[in-house]
Design a protein around this motif. Structure first.
Motif, PDB file in Angstrom:
ATOM      1  N   TRP A 205     -29.369  21.198  87.442  1.00 35.51           N
ATOM      2  CA  TRP A 205     -28.079  20.287  86.970  1.00 35.51           C
ATOM      3  C   TRP A 205     -28.355  18.912  86.975  1.00 35.51           C
ATOM      4  CZ3 TRP A 205     -24.378  16.921  89.843  1.00 35.51           C
ATOM      5  CH2 TRP A 205     -23.270  16.637  89.196  1.00 35.51           C
ATOM      6  N   ARG A 206     -29.113  18.070  87.994  1.00 39.26           N
ATOM      7  CA  ARG A 206     -29.355  17.011  87.780  1.00 39.26           C
ATOM      8  C   ARG A 206     -30.357  16.717  86.689  1.00 39.26           C
ATOM      9  NH1 ARG A 206     -26.029  13.056  89.917  1.00 39.26           N
ATOM     10  NH2 ARG A 206     -27.526  11.995  91.081  1.00 39.26           N
ATOM     11  N   SER A 207     -31.430  17.622  86.425  1.00 45.18           N
ATOM     12  CA  SER A 207     -32.204  17.333  85.442  1.00 45.18           C
ATOM     13  C   SER A 207     -31.849  17.483  84.174  1.00 45.18           C
ATOM     14  CB  SER A 207     -33.415  18.432  85.916  1.00 45.18           C
ATOM     15  OG  SER A 207     -33.087  19.586  85.396  1.00 45.18           O
ATOM     16  N   GLY A 208     -30.792  17.750  83.862  1.00 46.99           N
ATOM     17  CA  GLY A 208     -30.120  17.748  82.519  1.00 46.99           C
ATOM     18  C   GLY A 208     -29.385  19.044  82.147  1.00 46.99           C
ATOM     19  N   HIS A 209     -29.320  20.313  82.699  1.00 49.12           N
ATOM     20  CA  HIS A 209     -29.008  21.395  82.182  1.00 49.12           C
ATOM     21  C   HIS A 209     -27.488  21.371  82.715  1.00 49.12           C
ATOM     22  CE1 HIS A 209     -32.801  23.122  81.613  1.00 49.12           C
ATOM     23  NE2 HIS A 209     -33.388  22.774  82.739  1.00 49.12           N
ATOM     24  N   ARG A 210     -26.701  21.743  81.821  1.00 51.51           N
ATOM     25  CA  ARG A 210     -25.088  21.604  82.058  1.00 51.51           C
ATOM     26  C   ARG A 210     -24.560  23.016  82.474  1.00 51.51           C
ATOM     27  NH1 ARG A 210     -22.396  17.232  79.449  1.00 51.51           N
ATOM     28  NH2 ARG A 210     -23.972  15.760  78.836  1.00 51.51           N
ATOM     29  N   VAL A 211     -25.277  23.928  82.363  1.00 45.62           N
ATOM     30  CA  VAL A 211     -24.835  25.525  82.752  1.00 45.62           C
ATOM     31  C   VAL A 211     -26.158  25.966  83.523  1.00 45.62           C
ATOM     32  CG1 VAL A 211     -23.901  27.577  82.706  1.00 45.62           C
ATOM     33  CG2 VAL A 211     -23.174  25.817  81.106  1.00 45.62           C
ATOM     34  N   VAL A 212     -25.864  26.366  85.019  1.00 52.23           N
ATOM     35  CA  VAL A 212     -27.069  27.055  85.653  1.00 52.23           C
ATOM     36  C   VAL A 212     -26.447  28.304  86.258  1.00 52.23           C
ATOM     37  CG1 VAL A 212     -28.681  26.836  87.415  1.00 52.23           C
ATOM     38  CG2 VAL A 212     -27.931  24.749  86.175  1.00 52.23           C
TER      39      VAL A 212
ATOM     40  N   HIS B 180     -22.730  35.430  69.608  1.00 54.26           N
ATOM     41  CA  HIS B 180     -23.525  34.474  70.256  1.00 54.26           C
ATOM     42  C   HIS B 180     -24.294  35.039  71.367  1.00 54.26           C
ATOM     43  CE1 HIS B 180     -20.394  33.939  73.045  1.00 54.26           C
ATOM     44  NE2 HIS B 180     -19.673  33.568  72.039  1.00 54.26           N
ATOM     45  N   PRO B 181     -25.455  34.671  71.738  1.00 54.11           N
ATOM     46  CA  PRO B 181     -26.116  35.372  72.689  1.00 54.11           C
ATOM     47  C   PRO B 181     -25.485  35.029  74.156  1.00 54.11           C
ATOM     48  CG  PRO B 181     -27.770  34.099  71.547  1.00 54.11           C
ATOM     49  CD  PRO B 181     -26.322  33.690  70.954  1.00 54.11           C
ATOM     50  N   ILE B 182     -25.247  36.270  74.994  1.00 55.39           N
ATOM     51  CA  ILE B 182     -24.903  36.292  76.387  1.00 55.39           C
ATOM     52  C   ILE B 182     -25.895  36.628  77.382  1.00 55.39           C
ATOM     53  CG2 ILE B 182     -23.035  37.089  77.492  1.00 55.39           C
ATOM     54  CD1 ILE B 182     -21.112  37.560  75.254  1.00 55.39           C
ATOM     55  N   PRO B 183     -26.143  35.818  78.354  1.00 55.18           N
ATOM     56  CA  PRO B 183     -27.259  36.289  79.151  1.00 55.18           C
ATOM     57  C   PRO B 183     -26.899  37.655  79.700  1.00 55.18           C
ATOM     58  CG  PRO B 183     -26.564  34.027  79.738  1.00 55.18           C
ATOM     59  CD  PRO B 183     -25.440  34.490  78.712  1.00 55.18           C
ATOM     60  N   ARG B 184     -28.138  38.342  79.895  1.00 50.38           N
ATOM     61  CA  ARG B 184     -28.014  39.965  80.458  1.00 50.38           C
ATOM     62  C   ARG B 184     -27.922  39.622  82.064  1.00 50.38           C
ATOM     63  NH1 ARG B 184     -31.532  43.578  76.374  1.00 50.38           N
ATOM     64  NH2 ARG B 184     -30.691  42.771  74.429  1.00 50.38           N
ATOM     65  N   ASP B 185     -27.458  40.415  82.899  1.00 48.93           N
ATOM     66  CA  ASP B 185     -27.402  40.551  84.021  1.00 48.93           C
ATOM     67  C   ASP B 185     -27.047  39.311  84.769  1.00 48.93           C
ATOM     68  OD1 ASP B 185     -28.651  43.214  84.286  1.00 48.93           O
ATOM     69  OD2 ASP B 185     -30.478  42.305  83.718  1.00 48.93           O
ATOM     70  N   ALA B 186     -26.299  38.511  84.000  1.00 49.00           N
ATOM     71  CA  ALA B 186     -25.594  37.322  84.658  1.00 49.00           C
ATOM     72  C   ALA B 186     -24.138  37.587  84.806  1.00 49.00           C
ATOM     73  CB  ALA B 186     -26.052  36.144  83.859  1.00 49.00           C
ATOM     74  N   GLY B 187     -23.654  37.314  86.191  1.00 51.44           N
ATOM     75  CA  GLY B 187     -22.141  37.277  86.442  1.00 51.44           C
ATOM     76  C   GLY B 187     -21.458  36.067  86.283  1.00 51.44           C
ATOM     77  N   ASP B 188     -20.700  35.787  87.062  1.00 49.66           N
ATOM     78  CA  ASP B 188     -19.761  34.786  87.271  1.00 49.66           C
ATOM     79  C   ASP B 188     -20.205  33.608  88.315  1.00 49.66           C
ATOM     80  OD1 ASP B 188     -17.669  35.256  85.515  1.00 49.66           O
ATOM     81  OD2 ASP B 188     -17.206  37.013  86.800  1.00 49.66           O
ATOM     82  N   PHE B 189     -21.373  34.099  88.692  1.00 52.36           N
ATOM     83  CA  PHE B 189     -22.379  33.015  89.878  1.00 52.36           C
ATOM     84  C   PHE B 189     -23.070  32.017  88.988  1.00 52.36           C
ATOM     85  CE2 PHE B 189     -25.736  32.597  92.991  1.00 52.36           C
ATOM     86  CZ  PHE B 189     -25.252  31.671  93.580  1.00 52.36           C
ATOM     87  N   ARG B 190     -22.441  30.802  88.980  1.00 49.45           N
ATOM     88  CA  ARG B 190     -22.921  29.913  88.126  1.00 49.45           C
ATOM     89  C   ARG B 190     -22.388  28.430  88.395  1.00 49.45           C
ATOM     90  NH1 ARG B 190     -19.048  32.019  85.103  1.00 49.45           N
ATOM     91  NH2 ARG B 190     -20.377  33.207  83.777  1.00 49.45           N
ATOM     92  N   LEU B 191     -23.179  27.405  88.160  1.00 48.57           N
ATOM     93  CA  LEU B 191     -22.786  26.153  88.162  1.00 48.57           C
ATOM     94  C   LEU B 191     -22.480  25.420  86.844  1.00 48.57           C
ATOM     95  CD1 LEU B 191     -23.798  23.229  90.672  1.00 48.57           C
ATOM     96  CD2 LEU B 191     -23.825  22.871  88.229  1.00 48.57           C
ATOM     97  N   ILE B 192     -21.546  24.860  86.400  1.00 42.81           N
ATOM     98  CA  ILE B 192     -21.179  24.147  85.162  1.00 42.81           C
ATOM     99  C   ILE B 192     -20.734  22.601  85.410  1.00 42.81           C
ATOM    100  CG2 ILE B 192     -20.411  26.550  84.057  1.00 42.81           C
ATOM    101  CD1 ILE B 192     -17.624  25.738  84.378  1.00 42.81           C
ATOM    102  N   ASP B 193     -21.206  22.127  84.335  1.00 44.93           N
ATOM    103  CA  ASP B 193     -20.969  20.683  84.398  1.00 44.93           C
ATOM    104  C   ASP B 193     -19.468  20.257  83.934  1.00 44.93           C
ATOM    105  OD1 ASP B 193     -22.435  17.823  84.165  1.00 44.93           O
ATOM    106  OD2 ASP B 193     -21.243  17.965  82.236  1.00 44.93           O
ATOM    107  N   ARG B 194     -18.927  19.055  84.482  1.00 41.46           N
ATOM    108  CA  ARG B 194     -17.436  18.620  83.937  1.00 41.46           C
ATOM    109  C   ARG B 194     -17.476  18.789  82.415  1.00 41.46           C
ATOM    110  NH1 ARG B 194     -12.591  18.650  85.289  1.00 41.46           N
ATOM    111  NH2 ARG B 194     -13.230  18.556  87.613  1.00 41.46           N
TER     112      ARG B 194
ATOM    113  N   GLY C 198     -22.434  26.495  74.149  1.00 40.48           N
ATOM    114  CA  GLY C 198     -23.762  25.756  73.606  1.00 40.48           C
ATOM    115  C   GLY C 198     -24.069  24.926  75.288  1.00 40.48           C
ATOM    116  N   PHE C 199     -24.345  23.746  75.005  1.00 44.26           N
ATOM    117  CA  PHE C 199     -25.019  23.102  75.942  1.00 44.26           C
ATOM    118  C   PHE C 199     -26.281  23.474  76.475  1.00 44.26           C
ATOM    119  CE2 PHE C 199     -20.549  22.127  76.324  1.00 44.26           C
ATOM    120  CZ  PHE C 199     -20.398  20.600  76.165  1.00 44.26           C
ATOM    121  N   GLU C 200     -27.001  22.647  77.267  1.00 45.92           N
ATOM    122  CA  GLU C 200     -28.226  23.185  77.858  1.00 45.92           C
ATOM    123  C   GLU C 200     -28.048  24.195  79.000  1.00 45.92           C
ATOM    124  OE1 GLU C 200     -31.459  22.696  77.342  1.00 45.92           O
ATOM    125  OE2 GLU C 200     -31.033  21.732  75.521  1.00 45.92           O
ATOM    126  N   GLN C 201     -28.542  25.494  79.011  1.00 38.62           N
ATOM    127  CA  GLN C 201     -28.315  26.224  80.035  1.00 38.62           C
ATOM    128  C   GLN C 201     -29.554  27.028  80.550  1.00 38.62           C
ATOM    129  OE1 GLN C 201     -24.940  29.058  79.207  1.00 38.62           O
ATOM    130  NE2 GLN C 201     -24.111  27.733  77.682  1.00 38.62           N
TER     131      GLN C 201
END
Length: 332
Positions: free
Chosen positions: A128-135, A165-179, A203-206
């Motif tokens: 997140w600190r390196s610029g990714h808005r969604v991890v 739009h593309p939705i990540p596979r095998d990804a649940g609700d475990f994530r960090l999102i920017d303000r 969108g945003f950097e994910q």
């Protein structure tokens, strides 16, 4: 009725350590809360000097001692904040309602059953600190049966292929999102949210982080095949118009087949005057047509239902009680 927590300004973020909200929806998770809090407490110690944490729980009207235990934790630790809804509003809506009360510069979503390791915040935070808005976490392994794993994989594949739009596979609700993502997300009027698709569509950097999902040790899972199928249906309807267009294409194809079939029987009758009457064919085709129409109307009805819910404008959730909130932060 819920209100948004006041956003932090750029100058506020520059003058202090970033605040990370750990968002945890709970439903009858009293058995897991002590172990969860212990790991969150240790996580806060690990991240001291890099960020501060708050632990934000949303109780989806539990029937066990979940709210009592949250009250005890909140009384001894002001970082524990909690809201309790007046009824069970569903898993996805409870997460979104919790997001609306988050004060952090970023929010990490985890489940209370500890299948998703909260310690992965260390990695999420650096990205997140390196610029990714969604991890987001990518589940490389999960302790479930082969049948339900196959069902999930097919579901993720179908949703990804049919989504606009593309939705990540095998990804649940475990994530960090920017303000910034959080603010955009909470402005969307979606009465039946599918958060994975909503966040992916912004969108945003994910970026994804692979991890191994642990088995649940205490309590009962709230997700069976029926609930998983319901969530998958919400994903398809909310993020794809393919089913709606498919209804038109299938209807046109069946009409064409009916015309061709009708011409065939007319010609067959002319060529062979003694051609037997096909009552069985008529009945089969009639029942097929009725069933197909019912199916296509059901697809259209799912879209109309979501439009109706938007027009009805009912609140996403109603907060019945709150812990460690100021009176102006939430309306009881």
């Amino acid at each position: 009725m819920i209100q948004h927590a006041p956003p932090t300004t750029h100058s506020d973020r520059q003058s202090r350590l970033p605040l990370i909200t750990i968002s945890i929806p709970v439903l009858d998770e009293a058995d897991n809360l002590d172990a969860l809090y212990e790991r969150l407490y240790c996580l806060a110690e690990t991240m001291a000097g890099r960020c501060t944490l708050e632990f934000l729980f949303s109780d989806n009207h539990s029937n066990d001692l979940t709210w009592t235990k949250l009250s005890q934790l909140a009384s001894k630790d002001c970082r524990v904040r909690a809201i309790r809804f007046s009824k069970n509003v569903g898993f996805q809506r409870s997460i979104l309602a919790n997001f609306m009360h988050a004060r952090g510069d970023a929010v990490m979503q985890i489940d209370a059953d500890l299948q998703d390791p909260p310690e992965l915040l260390v990695v999420f935070f650096d990205l997140w600190r390196s610029g990714h808005r969604v991890v987001y976490g990518i589940r490389r392994a999960r302790a479930e049966g082969a049948a339900i794993n196959l069902f999930r994989r097919l579901g993720y594949w179908t949703i990804d292929k049919l989504s606009e739009h593309p939705i990540p596979r095998d990804a649940g609700d475990f994530r960090l999102i920017d303000r910034a993502v959080l603010d955009a997300l909470t402005r969307m009027n979606v009465p039946s949210p599918y958060l994975r698709g909503m966040i992916a569509g912004l969108g945003f950097e994910q970026i994804g982080v692979p991890y191994k999902r642990a088995p649940r040790t205490l309590g009962q899972s709230k997700f069976n095949l029926a609930r998983i199928a319901e969530l998958g249906l919400a994903a398809l309807i909310n993020h794809s118009v393919v089913p709606l267009r498919l209804a038109s294409f299938v209807g046109a194809a069946v009409l064409l087949i009916s015309i061709v079939g009708g011409l065939y029987f007319v010609i067959e009758k002319i060529v062979q005057p003694d051609y037997p009457r096909g009552f069985a064919r008529v009945y089969v085709l009639l029942l097929f047509g009725i069933g197909l129409n019912a199916c296509l109307l059901g697809i259209i009805g799912e879209y109309l239902l979501r439009t109706y819910r938007i027009l009805r404008g009912e609140p996403l959730a109603i907060v019945e009680e709150a812990l460690n909130f100021r009176r102006d932060e939430v309306r009881l």
